[in-house]
Design a protein around this motif. Structure first.
Motif, PDB file in Angstrom:
ATOM      1  N   GLY A  53       0.796  -1.225   0.000  1.00  0.00           N
ATOM      2  CA  GLY A  53       0.000   0.000   0.000  1.00  0.00           C
ATOM      3  C   GLY A  53       0.828   1.274   0.000  1.00  0.00           C
ATOM      4  O   GLY A  53       0.290   2.368  -0.199  1.00  0.00           O
ATOM      5  N   GLN A  54       2.140   1.131   0.235  1.00  0.00           N
ATOM      6  CA  GLN A  54       3.007   2.304   0.281  1.00  0.00           C
ATOM      7  C   GLN A  54       3.723   2.560  -1.045  1.00  0.00           C
ATOM      8  O   GLN A  54       4.324   3.608  -1.240  1.00  0.00           O
ATOM      9  N   LEU A  55       3.654   1.577  -1.927  1.00  0.00           N
ATOM     10  CA  LEU A  55       4.329   1.718  -3.218  1.00  0.00           C
ATOM     11  C   LEU A  55       3.519   2.571  -4.188  1.00  0.00           C
ATOM     12  O   LEU A  55       2.300   2.678  -4.065  1.00  0.00           O
ATOM     13  N   LYS A  56       4.197   3.143  -5.157  1.00  0.00           N
ATOM     14  CA  LYS A  56       3.490   3.814  -6.243  1.00  0.00           C
ATOM     15  C   LYS A  56       2.713   2.771  -7.024  1.00  0.00           C
ATOM     16  O   LYS A  56       3.102   1.605  -7.088  1.00  0.00           O
ATOM     17  N   LYS A  57       1.617   3.182  -7.620  1.00  0.00           N
ATOM     18  CA  LYS A  57       0.708   2.231  -8.261  1.00  0.00           C
ATOM     19  C   LYS A  57       1.397   1.376  -9.317  1.00  0.00           C
ATOM     20  O   LYS A  57       1.158   0.172  -9.416  1.00  0.00           O
ATOM     21  N   ALA A  58       2.251   1.975 -10.124  1.00  0.00           N
ATOM     22  CA  ALA A  58       2.933   1.234 -11.185  1.00  0.00           C
ATOM     23  C   ALA A  58       3.840   0.157 -10.602  1.00  0.00           C
ATOM     24  O   ALA A  58       3.896  -0.971 -11.099  1.00  0.00           O
ATOM     25  N   LYS A  59       4.546   0.505  -9.522  1.00  0.00           N
ATOM     26  CA  LYS A  59       5.447  -0.448  -8.879  1.00  0.00           C
ATOM     27  C   LYS A  59       4.664  -1.565  -8.199  1.00  0.00           C
ATOM     28  O   LYS A  59       5.039  -2.748  -8.273  1.00  0.00           O
ATOM     29  N   SER A  61       1.732  -2.691  -9.000  1.00  0.00           N
ATOM     30  CA  SER A  61       1.175  -3.566 -10.029  1.00  0.00           C
ATOM     31  C   SER A  61       2.240  -4.500 -10.584  1.00  0.00           C
ATOM     32  O   SER A  61       1.985  -5.691 -10.827  1.00  0.00           O
ATOM     33  N   SER A  62       3.449  -3.995 -10.769  1.00  0.00           N
ATOM     34  CA  SER A  62       4.551  -4.797 -11.284  1.00  0.00           C
ATOM     35  C   SER A  62       4.900  -5.931 -10.322  1.00  0.00           C
ATOM     36  O   SER A  62       5.101  -7.079 -10.736  1.00  0.00           O
ATOM     37  N   ILE A  63       4.949  -5.619  -9.029  1.00  0.00           N
ATOM     38  CA  ILE A  63       5.253  -6.642  -8.029  1.00  0.00           C
ATOM     39  C   ILE A  63       4.119  -7.655  -7.938  1.00  0.00           C
ATOM     40  O   ILE A  63       4.354  -8.853  -7.786  1.00  0.00           O
ATOM     41  N   ALA A  64       2.897  -7.171  -8.057  1.00  0.00           N
ATOM     42  CA  ALA A  64       1.742  -8.078  -8.021  1.00  0.00           C
ATOM     43  C   ALA A  64       1.830  -9.105  -9.128  1.00  0.00           C
ATOM     44  O   ALA A  64       1.540 -10.292  -8.921  1.00  0.00           O
ATOM     45  N   MET A  65       2.255  -8.694 -10.314  1.00  0.00           N
ATOM     46  CA  MET A  65       2.366  -9.612 -11.439  1.00  0.00           C
ATOM     47  C   MET A  65       3.430 -10.675 -11.182  1.00  0.00           C
ATOM     48  O   MET A  65       3.273 -11.836 -11.562  1.00  0.00           O
ATOM     49  N   MET A  66       4.517 -10.296 -10.522  1.00  0.00           N
ATOM     50  CA  MET A  66       5.597 -11.238 -10.240  1.00  0.00           C
ATOM     51  C   MET A  66       5.248 -12.189  -9.094  1.00  0.00           C
ATOM     52  O   MET A  66       5.657 -13.348  -9.077  1.00  0.00           O
ATOM     53  N   LEU A  67       4.474 -11.687  -8.165  1.00  0.00           N
ATOM     54  CA  LEU A  67       4.256 -12.392  -6.899  1.00  0.00           C
ATOM     55  C   LEU A  67       3.071 -13.347  -6.914  1.00  0.00           C
ATOM     56  O   LEU A  67       3.061 -14.341  -6.172  1.00  0.00           O
ATOM     57  N   ARG A  91      -5.641 -11.446  -2.435  1.00  0.00           N
ATOM     58  CA  ARG A  91      -6.683 -10.427  -2.625  1.00  0.00           C
ATOM     59  C   ARG A  91      -6.056  -9.051  -2.834  1.00  0.00           C
ATOM     60  O   ARG A  91      -6.445  -8.307  -3.747  1.00  0.00           O
ATOM     61  N   ASP A  92      -5.074  -8.706  -1.996  1.00  0.00           N
ATOM     62  CA  ASP A  92      -4.419  -7.402  -2.096  1.00  0.00           C
ATOM     63  C   ASP A  92      -3.686  -7.240  -3.428  1.00  0.00           C
ATOM     64  O   ASP A  92      -3.673  -6.152  -4.013  1.00  0.00           O
ATOM     65  N   LEU A  93      -3.069  -8.326  -3.892  1.00  0.00           N
ATOM     66  CA  LEU A  93      -2.331  -8.268  -5.164  1.00  0.00           C
ATOM     67  C   LEU A  93      -3.272  -7.980  -6.333  1.00  0.00           C
ATOM     68  O   LEU A  93      -2.951  -7.187  -7.215  1.00  0.00           O
ATOM     69  N   LEU A  94      -4.446  -8.624  -6.319  1.00  0.00           N
ATOM     70  CA  LEU A  94      -5.406  -8.400  -7.398  1.00  0.00           C
ATOM     71  C   LEU A  94      -5.913  -6.960  -7.392  1.00  0.00           C
ATOM     72  O   LEU A  94      -6.130  -6.365  -8.448  1.00  0.00           O
ATOM     73  N   LYS A  95      -6.086  -6.405  -6.213  1.00  0.00           N
ATOM     74  CA  LYS A  95      -6.576  -5.032  -6.109  1.00  0.00           C
ATOM     75  C   LYS A  95      -5.511  -4.006  -6.510  1.00  0.00           C
ATOM     76  O   LYS A  95      -5.842  -2.857  -6.826  1.00  0.00           O
ATOM     77  N   ALA A  96      -4.240  -4.433  -6.498  1.00  0.00           N
ATOM     78  CA  ALA A  96      -3.147  -3.511  -6.810  1.00  0.00           C
ATOM     79  C   ALA A  96      -2.863  -3.411  -8.305  1.00  0.00           C
ATOM     80  O   ALA A  96      -2.098  -2.552  -8.745  1.00  0.00           O
ATOM     81  N   VAL A  97      -3.477  -4.272  -9.101  1.00  0.00           N
ATOM     82  CA  VAL A  97      -3.174  -4.342 -10.541  1.00  0.00           C
ATOM     83  C   VAL A  97      -3.740  -3.139 -11.289  1.00  0.00           C
ATOM     84  O   VAL A  97      -4.909  -2.792 -11.141  1.00  0.00           O
ATOM     85  N   LEU A  98      -2.893  -2.540 -12.093  1.00  0.00           N
ATOM     86  CA  LEU A  98      -3.329  -1.438 -12.954  1.00  0.00           C
ATOM     87  C   LEU A  98      -4.041  -1.990 -14.185  1.00  0.00           C
ATOM     88  O   LEU A  98      -3.859  -3.148 -14.564  1.00  0.00           O
ATOM     89  N   SER A  99      -4.832  -1.143 -14.830  1.00  0.00           N
ATOM     90  CA  SER A  99      -5.609  -1.569 -16.002  1.00  0.00           C
ATOM     91  C   SER A  99      -4.715  -2.118 -17.111  1.00  0.00           C
ATOM     92  O   SER A  99      -5.100  -3.030 -17.831  1.00  0.00           O
ATOM     93  N   ARG A 100      -3.508  -1.598 -17.236  1.00  0.00           N
ATOM     94  CA  ARG A 100      -2.590  -2.046 -18.292  1.00  0.00           C
ATOM     95  C   ARG A 100      -2.173  -3.505 -18.099  1.00  0.00           C
ATOM     96  O   ARG A 100      -1.794  -4.191 -19.050  1.00  0.00           O
ATOM     97  N   ASP A 101      -2.203  -3.974 -16.840  1.00  0.00           N
ATOM     98  CA  ASP A 101      -1.775  -5.340 -16.525  1.00  0.00           C
ATOM     99  C   ASP A 101      -2.934  -6.306 -16.316  1.00  0.00           C
ATOM    100  O   ASP A 101      -2.715  -7.492 -16.067  1.00  0.00           O
ATOM    101  N   GLU A 102      -4.159  -5.808 -16.408  1.00  0.00           N
ATOM    102  CA  GLU A 102      -5.320  -6.634 -16.070  1.00  0.00           C
ATOM    103  C   GLU A 102      -5.458  -7.855 -16.970  1.00  0.00           C
ATOM    104  O   GLU A 102      -5.770  -8.948 -16.492  1.00  0.00           O
ATOM    105  N   LYS A 103      -5.245  -7.672 -18.257  1.00  0.00           N
ATOM    106  CA  LYS A 103      -5.423  -8.790 -19.193  1.00  0.00           C
ATOM    107  C   LYS A 103      -4.479  -9.940 -18.860  1.00  0.00           C
ATOM    108  O   LYS A 103      -4.887 -11.121 -18.825  1.00  0.00           O
ATOM    109  N   LYS A 104      -3.221  -9.634 -18.576  1.00  0.00           N
ATOM    110  CA  LYS A 104      -2.250 -10.665 -18.234  1.00  0.00           C
ATOM    111  C   LYS A 104      -2.588 -11.300 -16.894  1.00  0.00           C
ATOM    112  O   LYS A 104      -2.460 -12.516 -16.724  1.00  0.00           O
ATOM    113  N   MET A 105      -3.034 -10.489 -15.949  1.00  0.00           N
ATOM    114  CA  MET A 105      -3.376 -11.017 -14.624  1.00  0.00           C
ATOM    115  C   MET A 105      -4.579 -11.951 -14.713  1.00  0.00           C
ATOM    116  O   MET A 105      -4.647 -12.956 -13.998  1.00  0.00           O
TER     117      MET A 105
END
Length: 262
Positions: A53-59, A61-67, A91-105
């Motif tokens: 929750g402390q990271l910038k949204k882009a970061k 989302s990037s970590i969510a995709m890896m994790l 649950r938190d990882l899914l909520k952190a995903v930006l729209s650009r990464d949604e399709k891959k997620m």
């Protein structure tokens, strides 16, 4: 010493400065999440939840995709606390995903749907609740209104059939994914797995002999399960699997009609 360092890391993760230095710790934390002890994994999950929750949204989302793929195996841990926290992190990882990464997620979380479905039946209420929240987050990401509706109305008994009707082409894949849950230590989870497999047999487009053999072998020990609900349902699932294809298709049509009439 390693565990003491993890405790310090967990405390530091509550501070905003930690989020700025996450890249330095990320490879090590990923390894611990895969191969660490239960206590170590718990600490790492706490760290990830704190910094997410402390990271910038882009970061974030990037970590969510890896994790996200690293978290799935923890849903079935023998440690109930690890099951619960991994589900909440998911649950938190899914909520952190930006729209650009949604399709891959969306592609990445397909394999999580069956485990989430079975964890709804966990005998630990907090684990079942965490699974429900994680599945709801998945339904939102997948834009799956019917699944969200069933969860909101707590019509849990319909979720498996809902999944199979929406993803009937993956019935065989889901069936294979369900087999380990037939050996789960919790009778509630075993029952959910047998019920799902019984439904999945009616949705299989082709009767693959190898799949049939694997499933029948997995069901056989449950036909003498101490829980009569499990034993009778396992016997019924086996009889459906052995039935001719025509009878199975008629069963699917009846189930679909029942869903449409509700």
């Amino acid at each position: 010493m390693a565990f003491v360092l993890l405790e310090v890391l967990a405390e530091l993760s509550e501070r905003a400065e930690m989020a700025k230095k996450v890249d330095a710790f990320l490879p090590s934390m990923m390894k611990i999440l895969e191969a660490g002890s239960e206590d170590e994994k718990l600490k790492i999950i706490v760290v990830f939840r704190n910094i997410l929750g402390q990271l910038k949204k882009a970061k974030a989302s990037s970590i969510a995709m890896m994790l996200v793929g690293k978290v799935l195996p923890l849903f079935d841990s023998e440690c109930s606390q690890l099951r619960e926290l991994s589900l909440l992190l998911f649950r938190d990882l899914l909520k952190a995903v930006l729209s650009r990464d949604e399709k891959k997620m969306r592609r990445n979380i397909q394999s999580a749907l069956v485990p989430l479905l079975f964890r709804l039946n966990d005998h630990i209420p907090s684990v079942a609740k965490a699974s429900r929240e994680a599945l709801f987050a998945a339904a939102e990401l997948l834009k799956w209104k019917q699944l969200k509706h069933l969860l909101q109305r707590e019509r849990m008994w319909e979720l498996g059939e809902c999944l199979l009707l929406r993803r009937s082409s993956r019935a065989e894949e889901y069936m294979h994914q369900s087999l380990p849950y037939l050996r789960d230590s919790q009778s509630s989870v075993r029952l959910a797995a047998v019920r799902f497999i019984r439904s999945a047999t009616t949705h299989m487009r082709d009767q693959d002999l190898e799949t049939q053999t694997d499933v029948l072998s997995a069901l056989q020990p449950l036909e003498t399960d101490r829980d009569i609900s499990i034993s009778s349902m396992a016997a019924h699932a086996g009889s459906i699997l052995r039935a001719p294809r025509v009878r199975r298709r008629s069963s699917v049509i009846l189930q679909m009609l029942c869903c449409w009439c509700r």
